[in-house]
Design an enzyme around this catalytic site. Structure first.
Site, short mmCIF file in Angstrom:
data_model
loop_
_atom_site.label_atom_id
_atom_site.label_comp_id
_atom_site.label_asym_id
_atom_site.label_seq_id
_atom_site.Cartn_x
_atom_site.Cartn_y
_atom_site.Cartn_z
N MET A 119 0.84 -1.34 0.00
CA MET A 119 -0.04 -0.17 0.01
C MET A 119 1.13 1.37 0.01
O MET A 119 0.49 2.25 -0.78
CB MET A 119 -0.97 0.06 1.33
CG MET A 119 -1.64 -1.22 1.33
SD MET A 119 -3.02 -1.62 -0.01
CE MET A 119 -4.27 -0.05 0.05
N PHE A 121 1.55 3.34 2.78
CA PHE A 121 1.28 4.30 3.80
C PHE A 121 0.22 5.35 3.01
O PHE A 121 0.24 6.48 3.24
CB PHE A 121 2.20 5.21 4.62
CG PHE A 121 3.19 4.09 5.22
CD1 PHE A 121 2.78 2.83 5.64
CD2 PHE A 121 4.42 4.82 5.85
CE1 PHE A 121 3.57 2.17 6.73
CE2 PHE A 121 5.22 4.11 6.65
CZ PHE A 121 4.67 2.77 7.19
N ASN A 146 -0.73 4.71 14.99
CA ASN A 146 0.48 4.19 14.39
C ASN A 146 0.91 5.22 13.28
O ASN A 146 0.45 5.55 12.41
CB ASN A 146 0.14 2.85 13.72
CG ASN A 146 1.32 2.18 13.29
OD1 ASN A 146 2.20 2.67 12.34
ND2 ASN A 146 1.48 1.03 13.54
N SER A 182 7.52 -1.15 7.98
CA SER A 182 6.91 -1.59 6.85
C SER A 182 7.89 -1.79 5.59
O SER A 182 8.96 -0.95 5.64
CB SER A 182 5.90 -0.66 6.53
OG SER A 182 5.35 -0.75 5.11
N ASN A 184 7.40 -1.38 2.64
CA ASN A 184 6.48 -0.66 1.37
C ASN A 184 6.92 0.70 1.43
O ASN A 184 6.49 1.52 0.20
CB ASN A 184 5.36 -0.70 1.49
CG ASN A 184 4.54 -2.21 1.57
OD1 ASN A 184 5.29 -3.17 0.57
ND2 ASN A 184 3.62 -2.67 2.18
N THR A 185 7.87 1.16 2.25
CA THR A 185 8.26 2.74 2.13
C THR A 185 10.02 2.51 1.99
O THR A 185 10.61 2.03 2.88
CB THR A 185 8.00 3.37 3.28
OG1 THR A 185 6.64 3.74 3.20
CG2 THR A 185 8.63 4.93 3.11
N LYS A 216 7.01 -0.59 16.86
CA LYS A 216 6.88 -1.78 15.93
C LYS A 216 7.78 -2.32 15.01
O LYS A 216 8.52 -1.40 14.23
CB LYS A 216 5.61 -1.58 15.01
CG LYS A 216 4.85 -2.68 14.53
CD LYS A 216 3.70 -2.42 13.81
CE LYS A 216 2.99 -3.76 13.38
NZ LYS A 216 1.55 -3.38 12.85
#
Length: 377
Positions: A119, A121, A146, A182, A184-185, A216
């Site tokens: 995704m 963010f 978050n 994550s 995805n970044t 996290k």
């Protein structure tokens, strides 16, 4: 059974993100219907006092909550609480609005009971989320926020970006989560390195004021790095650690969609998430609140994470495959299991595997026996 039929015949044939957005819209309709929402809350929200748990000064009606990623813009927290979640973690929210990565970017893996997402963010930004979180609520709900890095912000300015989001959102949150895990970044996971993470967490904790701050982490961290982050969290006086985010690993998957890039969540993450939780518990004991996420599907998983030392447990992917009553069923089954094994509070279960063995004749659930056997090997 009805939801499973609906999923198999209809939902799985539709674009995953389109179904997600339709669900969010339906929940927002419920959010503007206070009478219906309150009725639903009375029917489905956890009401058993034995499930109540206290973590970092906050009282939770149940240890089981919704992980970040579902309600990215804090648009339907009350509706989600009404379906039985003991807390709702919104986000990931960035300081500045951003569209996220190009579609398609969300993929179901039914054969593996998993999801792949890239995704990126996608969210409307911290200021928009703050406006929503300021609204009066007609049902009680514990809200975690978050926060992550805006994609266009370079790594050297990441601290300032997180601080901007923290200043806007921490006063409106029951707890704040720093997401550096994550996949995805670009470059985000590099921030888990202790030399970069220390100043970032210091600045966010200062900006958050009295709001508890957690970090996290990724399941793909090496064990030594898990230990290093745990030590850092203790050193800085953080409230806790959430373990774990999605994984980039793909071993042993059956579904063709596993070839898609992005973070994998769901059943395949179960073993590593539990392994990281146990490692954290062995490292920090009860000096930090541990929140376990990743591969949680049913009451057995929740029970196992509690026994291993998690105070709170989160799920998300399981709701895709088990439907809107998923949290309610887990809370119901958790209440029954507590009483079946002679416990009066959920606190009696947390970290039980670290305690001396019970006297002969004290029964333990089968899952505990399995965990003990694994640890003995």
């Amino acid at each position: 059974m009805m939801y499973r039929l609906l999923f198999d015949l209809v939902l799985r044939r539709m674009d995953a993100e389109a179904v997600h957005h339709a669900t969010i819209r339906a929940l927002r309709v419920l959010s503007v219907a206070p009478f219906l929402r309150r009725r639903l809350y009375r029917a489905l929200a956890p009401g058993d006092e034995a499930l109540r748990v206290r973590a970092f000064g906050v009282h939770f009606p149940s240890p089981f909550g919704l992980a970040a990623g579902f309600d990215k813009d804090a648009g339907c927290v009350e509706a989600l609480a009404a379906f039985g979640f003991g807390h709702v973690e919104v986000g990931t929210i960035t300081a500045h609005a951003q569209p996220g990565n190009a579609r398609p970017r969300l993929f179901r893996l039914p054969a593996d009971r998993a999801i792949v997402n890239r995704m990126g963010f996608n969210n409307a930004g911290a200021a928009r989320a703050a406006r929503r979180l300021r609204r009066p609520r007609s049902v009680p709900v514990v809200v975690g926020v978050n926060i992550g890095k805006t994609k266009v912000i370079p790594e050297e300015l990441a601290r300032h970006d997180y601080v901007t989001a923290a200043r806007l959102l921490a006063p409106l949150a029951d707890y704040l989560v720093v997401n550096v895990s994550s996949p995805n970044t670009p470059g985000l996971r590099d921030l888990q390195a202790v030399e970069l993470l220390r100043p970032l967490l210091k600045d966010v904790r200062r900006a958050a004021g009295r709001t508890p701050v957690l970090v996290k982490i990724a399941p793909d961290l090496a064990d030594a790095d898990v230990d290093a982050v745990a030590d850092l969290a203790v050193e800085l006086g953080l409230a806790g650690v959430i373990a774990t985010n999605t994984t980039i690993a793909r071993a042993g998957l059956a579904d063709a969609a596993a070839a898609e890039t992005g973070g994998l969540s769901g059943r395949p993450l179960k073993a590593r998430s539990l392994e990281v939780l146990r490692r954290l518990r062995a490292r920090v004991g009860d000096r930090l609140t541990l929140v376990s996420a990743g591969g949680v599907e049913d009451v057995d998983d929740v029970w196992e994470r509690l026994l291993a030392g998690a105070t709170l447990v989160q799920g998300y992917t399981g709701m895709i495959y088990h439907g809107p009553l998923w949290a309610w069923r887990i809370n119901r089954d958790l209440s029954r299991r507590l009483r079946r094994h002679g416990h009066t509070t959920i606190g009696e279960v947390i970290g039980r595997l670290d305690r001396p063995a019970e006297p002969a004749g004290t029964a333990e659930p089968a899952v505990v026996a399995g965990v003990r056997a694994q640890e003995a090997r």
